[in-house]
Design an enzyme around this catalytic site. Structure first.
Site, PDB file in Angstrom:
ATOM      1  N   HIS A 179      -2.900  -5.475  14.188  1.00  0.00           N
ATOM      2  CA  HIS A 179      -1.666  -5.369  13.385  1.00  0.00           C
ATOM      3  C   HIS A 179      -0.788  -4.496  14.200  1.00  0.00           C
ATOM      4  O   HIS A 179      -0.387  -3.604  13.658  1.00  0.00           O
ATOM      5  CB  HIS A 179      -1.769  -5.217  12.236  1.00  0.00           C
ATOM      6  CG  HIS A 179      -0.965  -6.128  11.297  1.00  0.00           C
ATOM      7  ND1 HIS A 179      -1.226  -7.342  11.101  1.00  0.00           N
ATOM      8  CD2 HIS A 179       0.126  -5.722  10.294  1.00  0.00           C
ATOM      9  CE1 HIS A 179      -0.470  -7.889  10.073  1.00  0.00           C
ATOM     10  NE2 HIS A 179       0.491  -6.879   9.552  1.00  0.00           N
ATOM     11  N   ARG A 190       0.491 -16.140  16.294  1.00  0.00           N
ATOM     12  CA  ARG A 190       0.482 -17.700  16.439  1.00  0.00           C
ATOM     13  C   ARG A 190       1.402 -18.034  17.468  1.00  0.00           C
ATOM     14  O   ARG A 190       0.861 -19.182  18.445  1.00  0.00           O
ATOM     15  CB  ARG A 190       1.095 -18.405  15.293  1.00  0.00           C
ATOM     16  CG  ARG A 190       0.488 -18.341  14.055  1.00  0.00           C
ATOM     17  CD  ARG A 190       1.022 -18.752  12.762  1.00  0.00           C
ATOM     18  NE  ARG A 190       2.329 -18.306  12.181  1.00  0.00           N
ATOM     19  CZ  ARG A 190       2.358 -17.404  11.326  1.00  0.00           C
ATOM     20  NH1 ARG A 190       1.102 -16.673  10.893  1.00  0.00           N
ATOM     21  NH2 ARG A 190       3.321 -16.912  11.112  1.00  0.00           N
ATOM     22  N   TYR A 220      -6.029 -20.472   5.246  1.00  0.00           N
ATOM     23  CA  TYR A 220      -5.640 -19.342   6.371  1.00  0.00           C
ATOM     24  C   TYR A 220      -5.929 -17.972   6.306  1.00  0.00           C
ATOM     25  O   TYR A 220      -6.707 -17.173   6.630  1.00  0.00           O
ATOM     26  CB  TYR A 220      -4.203 -19.725   6.847  1.00  0.00           C
ATOM     27  CG  TYR A 220      -3.542 -18.846   7.851  1.00  0.00           C
ATOM     28  CD1 TYR A 220      -4.073 -19.042   9.036  1.00  0.00           C
ATOM     29  CD2 TYR A 220      -2.786 -17.856   7.620  1.00  0.00           C
ATOM     30  CE1 TYR A 220      -3.474 -17.982  10.110  1.00  0.00           C
ATOM     31  CE2 TYR A 220      -2.076 -17.254   8.730  1.00  0.00           C
ATOM     32  CZ  TYR A 220      -2.539 -17.337   9.852  1.00  0.00           C
ATOM     33  OH  TYR A 220      -1.883 -16.340  11.006  1.00  0.00           O
TER      34      TYR A 220
END
Length: 344
Positions: A179, A190, A220
């Site tokens: 992150h 993505r 997901y």
């Protein structure tokens, strides 16, 4: 060679999915020249952007996203409109980025998040936790470790001899685990997976796998959580590979169309264009009557949304999508397509 190796267990499911996807890519590549028209690519990119932003709680509809990118006025939150514009500019610059370059990663984040956060294009300088509702599901590494972890990950990406399908999925999971940014991590992860895949097979640059993820959003997040608990990316890799397979199946479904003019024109969309070509602008109720439908959800899914995404039709009042006076009309591209369909 990079000394860092992300933990992963190769499973029979992963191997089976790689074989399946490789075959699907071969089939899609054979169809690429016929199917990958500029209109289809734009439609798929719009679907990609809409889905990736919707996962991050952007509320704009695909009709509104299409209108924003066409330069039309849209009634929506300024931040959400800016997110759409930024995402489109970033995806359009995809070919400029090197997937293993820290500088390119930061430049892409700056373009994606410009005007949305203060420290765009910079690694985060504070701790961050990932929440689902009020529940903390992941505490990311401290900011002091972010640069080092990202450099290790990018060095591995540049050196890895693993299959590109696996590499792209592992990278996305590891990226989400670290992150590295204050905001925009999901859409950046993505985006970067698409970049990795497109550098392997160019046909994948416009594959809207994000739309599949959006439809399977709970799975997901469950896959991300399962990978965290196992301390390896295996569950997430399995999830992403099946999502890629589904997206490829949907892309290949267009193969039944043989005329490049109608690459985006399914039978329902063709009927919609014909109705507007004959009657001019119509309200949604009148359009449904023209094509013989009474179920609004079916009409929107199979007729209206595909035509809007392909820039074949547009709203007469895009600034107010739910206006009682709202009608739909052919765009210049839609008029040309309708005329050619009629003469075909």
């Amino acid at each position: 060679m990079s000394r860092y190796q992300p933990p992963l267990t190769l499973t029979t499911r992963i191997l089976a999915l790689i074989a399946e996807i490789s075959e699907q890519i071969g089939q899609l590549t054979a169809l690429d020249e016929r199917l990958q028209t500029p209109q289809l690519r734009r439609s798929n990119r719009i679907r990609t952007i809409h889905a990736s932003l919707a996962i991050e709680n952007n509320t704009l509809s695909i009709e509104q996203v299409t209108a924003v990118l066409a330069g039309r006025r849209v009634l929506g939150l300024p931040r959400e409109i800016q997110e759409v514009r930024n995402a489109f500019a970033t995806y359009e610059a995809l070919a400029e980025w090197r997937s293993s370059s820290r500088a390119d990663l930061l430049r892409a984040h700056e373009l994606l998040m410009g005007g949305l956060i203060d420290d765009c294009g910079q690694f985060r300088r504070a701790g961050v936790g990932i929440y689902r509702g009020e529940k903390l599901v992941h505490m990311a590494p401290p900011p002091s470790r972010v640069a080092h972890l990202m450099d290790d990950l990018l060095a591995w990406l540049g050196d890895s001899d693993w299959h590109p399908l696996i590499v792209s999925c592992v990278f996305q999971y590891e990226f989400e685990f670290i992150h590295p940014f204050a905001d925009g991590n999901g859409r950046m992860g993505r985006l970067w997976q698409t970049l990795i895949l497109s550098q392997w097979r160019s046909v994948l640059a416009y594959l809207p796998v994000e739309a599949v993820i959006r439809e399977q959003q709970d799975a997901y997040y469950a896959a991300l959580s399962a990978a965290d608990h196992l301390a390896e990316s295996t569950p997430f890799v399995e999830f992403m590979l099946q999502a890629l397979s589904v997206a490829l199946k949907e892309a290949a479904a267009t193969e039944s169309v043989t005329d490049p003019v109608t690459d985006l024109v399914t039978d329902p969309v063709g009927k919609l264009l014909a109705a507007l070509h004959v009657n001019g602008p119509l309200k949604i109720s009148d359009l449904m009557a023209e094509v013989g439908l009474v179920h609004k959800a079916t009409f929107r899914a199979n007729y209206l949304k595909p035509a809007l995404a392909a820039d074949l039709i547009e709203m007469t009042h895009p600034e107010s999508p739910s206006s009682p006076a709202q009608k739909y009309r052919l765009t210049p591209h839609g008029k040309q397509t309708a005329a050619r369909l009629k003469s075909a």
